[in-house]
Write an enzyme that holds these catalytic residues in place. Structure first.
Site, short mmCIF file in Angstrom:
data_model
loop_
_atom_site.label_atom_id
_atom_site.label_comp_id
_atom_site.label_asym_id
_atom_site.label_seq_id
_atom_site.Cartn_x
_atom_site.Cartn_y
_atom_site.Cartn_z
N THR A 27 -20.63 -7.73 4.44
CA THR A 27 -19.85 -8.57 3.55
C THR A 27 -20.82 -9.18 2.53
OG1 THR A 27 -20.12 -10.60 4.85
CG2 THR A 27 -18.25 -9.18 5.42
N ALA A 56 -23.59 -11.11 7.16
CA ALA A 56 -23.01 -12.29 6.50
C ALA A 56 -24.11 -12.88 5.62
CB ALA A 56 -22.55 -13.30 7.54
N VAL A 82 -28.04 -11.53 9.37
CA VAL A 82 -28.08 -12.48 8.25
C VAL A 82 -28.55 -11.72 7.01
CG1 VAL A 82 -29.08 -14.61 7.35
CG2 VAL A 82 -28.62 -14.39 9.81
N LYS A 83 -27.78 -11.88 5.93
CA LYS A 83 -28.10 -11.15 4.70
C LYS A 83 -28.78 -12.11 3.73
CE LYS A 83 -25.48 -7.64 2.12
NZ LYS A 83 -24.13 -7.30 1.69
N VAL A 84 -29.96 -11.74 3.26
CA VAL A 84 -30.70 -12.58 2.31
C VAL A 84 -31.05 -11.74 1.08
CG1 VAL A 84 -31.70 -14.02 4.15
CG2 VAL A 84 -33.00 -12.07 3.29
#
Ligand code: G3P
Length: 217
Positions: A27, A56, A82-84
């Protein structure tokens, strides 16, 4: 090749998941906007449907704030990645969050050097954006090939997650090059099943079958 579905549309995820087509979900803030749902609620629901990684994305700019957001997102479920973003601060956040045992997807990657940095920062996934490079008349697939070569040269374990996939040909090419994962919108995944000769052949078979006057059931 693992298939991730690039959406926050729970109904579409469920349908594809029931078919065994979903190894994970990605997402981003734009997809959360499109869903019209609260990020924490919808992400939790997705994590309940899919057992693989669910990305996310943080929205902070500074590393310490990204880390705080990442820790909060990671608490949603054990399968959160975790998307960074691929910024210097994003790399710092990646290093800390992976050090704490989280999966991290480093996104918005547009160069091989960026991908090299993400691997060195311990990223679980690197997300090169194919379609957005093609949009500006560059070759997104060449980037996937370069990253594959570089990661293989040094045995980096970061998985190449081909993102911003817009066409079925993107899927074929990414698979041919050896991307570990591809993430595509549900409509692109459905189009993978389509072929005009399949439709034509089926039409002919059904016409001949009707002439036999037989029934199977
Ligand atoms: O997950 C992010 C990515 O796949 C975005 O795709 O089509 O908005 O460039 P697109």
């Amino acid at each position: 090749m693992k298939f991730f579905v690039d959406t926050a549309d729970v109904a579409a995820i469920s349908e594809l998941n029931d078919l065994g087509m979903v190894d994970g979900v990605t997402t981003n803030p734009s997809l959360i906007l499109k869903s019209g749902r609260d990020i924490l609620e919808v992400t939790k629901e997705i994590c309940g449907i899919v057992s693989g990684p669910v990305s996310a994305e943080v929205v902070a700019i500074k590393a310490d704030e990204m880390i705080a957001e990442g820790r909060k997102l990671a608490k949603i479920a054990p399968n959160i990645a975790v998307k960074v973003p691929l910024t210097w601060d994003g790399l710092k956040a990646c290093k800390v969050l992976t050090g704490e045992g989280n999966m991290v997807n480093v996104t918005l990657c547009f160069s091989a050097n960026q991908a090299l940095l993400a691997a060195k920062a311990g990223a679980t996934f690197i997300s090169p954006f194919i379609g957005r490079l093609d949009d500006i008349n560059l070759d997104g697939m060449e980037l996937i090939a370069d990253i594959r070569t570089i990661y293989d040269n040094y045995n980096f374990t970061t998985q190449i997650l081909a993102a911003s996939i817009r066409t079925v040909n993107h899927v074929t090419e990414a698979a041919r090059i050896g991307a570990d994962v591809m993430t595509a919108p549900p409509e692109v995944i459905r189009k993978l099943a389509m072929h005009p000769l399949t439709d034509k052949g089926l039409e002919l078979f059904l016409a001949d079958w009707a002439k036999t006057g037989q029934k199977i059931i």
